[in-house]
Enzyme design. Structure first.
Site, PDB file in Angstrom:
ATOM      1  N   SER A 119      -9.238   1.500   3.396  1.00 36.17           N
ATOM      2  CA  SER A 119      -8.428   2.300   2.503  1.00 36.17           C
ATOM      3  C   SER A 119      -7.388   1.521   1.706  1.00 36.17           C
ATOM      4  O   SER A 119      -6.781   2.081   0.789  1.00 36.17           O
ATOM      5  CB  SER A 119      -7.704   3.378   3.315  1.00 36.17           C
ATOM      6  OG  SER A 119      -6.866   2.780   4.285  1.00 36.17           O
ATOM      7  N   SER A 149      -9.486  -0.993   7.351  1.00 43.47           N
ATOM      8  CA  SER A 149      -8.919  -0.751   6.016  1.00 43.47           C
ATOM      9  C   SER A 149      -8.201  -1.933   5.382  1.00 43.47           C
ATOM     10  O   SER A 149      -7.874  -1.888   4.194  1.00 43.47           O
ATOM     11  CB  SER A 149      -7.980   0.453   6.058  1.00 43.47           C
ATOM     12  OG  SER A 149      -8.722   1.635   6.210  1.00 43.47           O
ATOM     13  N   LYS A 177       0.855  -1.186   0.000  1.00 45.08           N
ATOM     14  CA  LYS A 177       0.000   0.000   0.000  1.00 45.08           C
ATOM     15  C   LYS A 177       0.892   1.238   0.000  1.00 45.08           C
ATOM     16  O   LYS A 177       1.954   1.246   0.644  1.00 45.08           O
ATOM     17  CB  LYS A 177      -0.872  -0.053   1.259  1.00 45.08           C
ATOM     18  CG  LYS A 177      -1.884   1.050   1.421  1.00 45.08           C
ATOM     19  CD  LYS A 177      -2.657   0.825   2.733  1.00 45.08           C
ATOM     20  CE  LYS A 177      -3.794   1.811   2.901  1.00 45.08           C
ATOM     21  NZ  LYS A 177      -4.563   1.553   4.147  1.00 45.08           N
TER      22      LYS A 177
END
Lengths: 64, 467
Positions: free
Chosen positions: B149, B173, B79
């Protein structure tokens, strides 16, 4: 004396302004969620917390 | 023979071990898949320039017998919150558009030390401050969102662009996008995995963890990134191998089924049906289902959103004051709201969280696991990101964070596992919450759920367009 932070938008505007948020009136008009989030945090004022010592929440920082 | 990009991490490891696949072939296959699908999905922010070179190095190490373990030669994506030395790390924000760190975050360094080449950086909701990742699309239906996220990581996994990925979870997330994209993700116990070198959202709620396509895969990755790191003040001394699951089993376990919080009005019928089927399945495998009430549930939203908002706003206070318009609108509004939370209210939230944790400690002394829906519904449309449940219209981002908060507030480990599909073919998911530092039992239950769940087909986008 009333709690000014429990009062409506005027005080929220002052809070945003004192925190350095630019053009707070426009921000509040754009994002009514601001009042909602702040309102949520105020709801915690009614929680009974006598048994939770304020210092206990800093456990991690104090043990390193 | 299965095309290399279709292999799970464990399958790829076996193929590498049997020398029926090389690290270079695997990397090339994944890069081709990124070329083919990412223009539509936008799962990647950056594909690493040196990915092919790193795969070639891994191959030379294989050939010379210098194999470091089962992950050696298998590419991973991180990420775009995780610092990567020499590779742009943007947090999907204009504030960091050209930021290139000098050093790796701790967990990226650990995966590289396991022999894994970095293939690239995946999209995140800006600074992880949101739960939808609106710039990315869901491989199951590109008109829908992947959740967030860590949306880029989950979308990349579902689209077979990578077999392993890193994410973060402060309000779901890791688990939310895993659920919406039909992959597996685990939020470890707070302190198990270092956050050093990871852009913070909410330091008292942030967790780093792995996503992959199977429970066995996330177990391997979790072990590789677990361990004490003095650079993270929350890090704890625990042996990494204690997370390693034994055989799939739930025999004799007491599994709590919440009667509140995930009830009517908050969860779609399809999700409730899937969660009930998961519970019945676990019972058929020897678990004892126990009706429970989640303690102090009326305080989760207020406590969680206060902590997330206040801490995120503290992290970004200077950016909000100096360059607010570089944030996307939804993130800027939320950060500005956090600026107006009083310190005394924030401290009340900290104390309330401790009260919640104590109540959960008592709950978890009676049950081994809690089983619940991961998210309230399947993936939502990118143009109307809301759920209509009963008479309520609930913004998707709020609904996702709400479902995830119990494990973030308590710090307990939580695994999201696919479990069935809705009437439109979109994946559904359940989450398993365990006792602190008992990822092993959580993963063993996950292995059972994986066996019980009907197998997910490939998303049409991945399968149907194949030349």
């Amino acid at each position: 004396m009333t709690d000014p932070t429990n009062s409506p938008d005027l005080h929220l505007l002052e809070l945003l302004s004192s925190a350095g948020v630019a053009d707070p009136a426009r921000r509040m008009a754009d994002a009514p969620g601001i009042a909602m989030i702040v309102g949520v945090s105020r709801a915690l004022r009614e929680v009974e917390l006598a048994e939770i010592a304020p210092s206990s929440v800093f456990h991690v920082a104090l043990t390193r | 023979m299965t095309s290399p990009e279709q292999l799970s991490l464990t399958e790829a490891a076996a193929a590498l071990s049997q020398r029926t696949l090389s690290p270079v072939e695997l990397m090339e296959s994944l890069l081709d898949q990124i070329d083919r699908l990412d223009p539509e999905l936008h799962a990647f922010v950056t594909v690493a320039d040196h990915a092919a070179e790193d795969a070639a190095r891994a191959q030379r190490e294989w050939e010379s017998g210098s194999v470091r373990g089962p992950l050696h030669g298998i590419p991973f994506a991180a990420k775009d919150l995780f610092d990567t030395a020499g590779v742009r790390t943007t947090a999907s924000s204009r504030h960091w558009a050209e930021r290139v760190p000098d050093t790796d975050s701790t967990v990226v360094r650990m995966l590289k030390a396991s022999g894994m080449p970095l293939i690239g950086k995946t999209a995140t909701h800006e600074f992880a401050h949101g739960a939808t990742t609106p710039q990315t699309r869901n491989p199951w239906d590109p008109a829908r969102l992947p959740g967030g996220s860590s949306g880029g990581s989950a979308a990349a996994l579902a689209a077979r662009m990578v077999p392993a990925a890193l994410g973060t979870d402060s309000g779901g997330s890791i688990r939310t996008p895993s659920a919406l994209c039909g992959v597996v993700g685990i939020k470890p116990t707070f302190g198990r995995v270092s956050r050093n070198g990871v852009a913070p959202l909410s330091w008292s709620m942030d967790h780093a963890g792995p996503l992959a396509r199977t429970v066995a895969d996330v177990a391997l990755l979790l072990e590789a990134i677990s361990g004490y790191d003095p650079s993270d003040p929350a890090s704890v001394q625990r042996p990494a191998d204690e997370v390693r699951p034994g055989p799939a089993s739930v025999r004799g376990l007491r599994i709590g089924i919440p009667s509140n919080y995930f009830g009517e009005g908050y969860v779609a019928d399809s999700v409730r049906t899937a969660a009930e089927a998961a519970g019945i399945g676990l019972q058929s495998e020897g678990a004892h289902l126990v009706d429970i009430e989640l303690p102090l549930a009326d305080l989760y939203e207020a406590t969680g959103f206060t902590l997330l908002s206040a801490e995120a706003s503290a992290v970004h206070a200077q950016r909000i004051r100096r360059a607010p318009d570089l944030f996307t609108d939804d993130v800027r509004w939320s950060l500005e709201a956090g600026m107006a939370i009083l310190a005394t209210d924030y401290i009340s939230a900290l104390r309330t969280r401790t009260k919640i944790q104590l109540a959960w400690n008592e709950l978890m002394s009676d049950v081994d696991l809690v089983l619940a829906p991961t998210v309230p519904g399947s993936a939502v449309s990118a143009t109307a990101p809301v759920y209509s449940i009963g008479d309520s219209i609930i913004p998707a981002g709020f609904a996702y964070v709400r479902s995830a908060l119990p494990a973030n507030l308590t710090g307990l480990p939580a695994l999201a596992v696919p479990f069935g599909q809705d009437e439109g073919g979109l994946p559904l998911s359940v989450q398993v919450i365990g006792r602190a530092f008992d990822e092993r039992t959580v993963l063993e239950a996950g292995l059972v759920l994986e066996q019980l769940a009907p197998p997910l087909p490939l998303p049409d986008l991945v399968d149907g367009d194949r030349p």
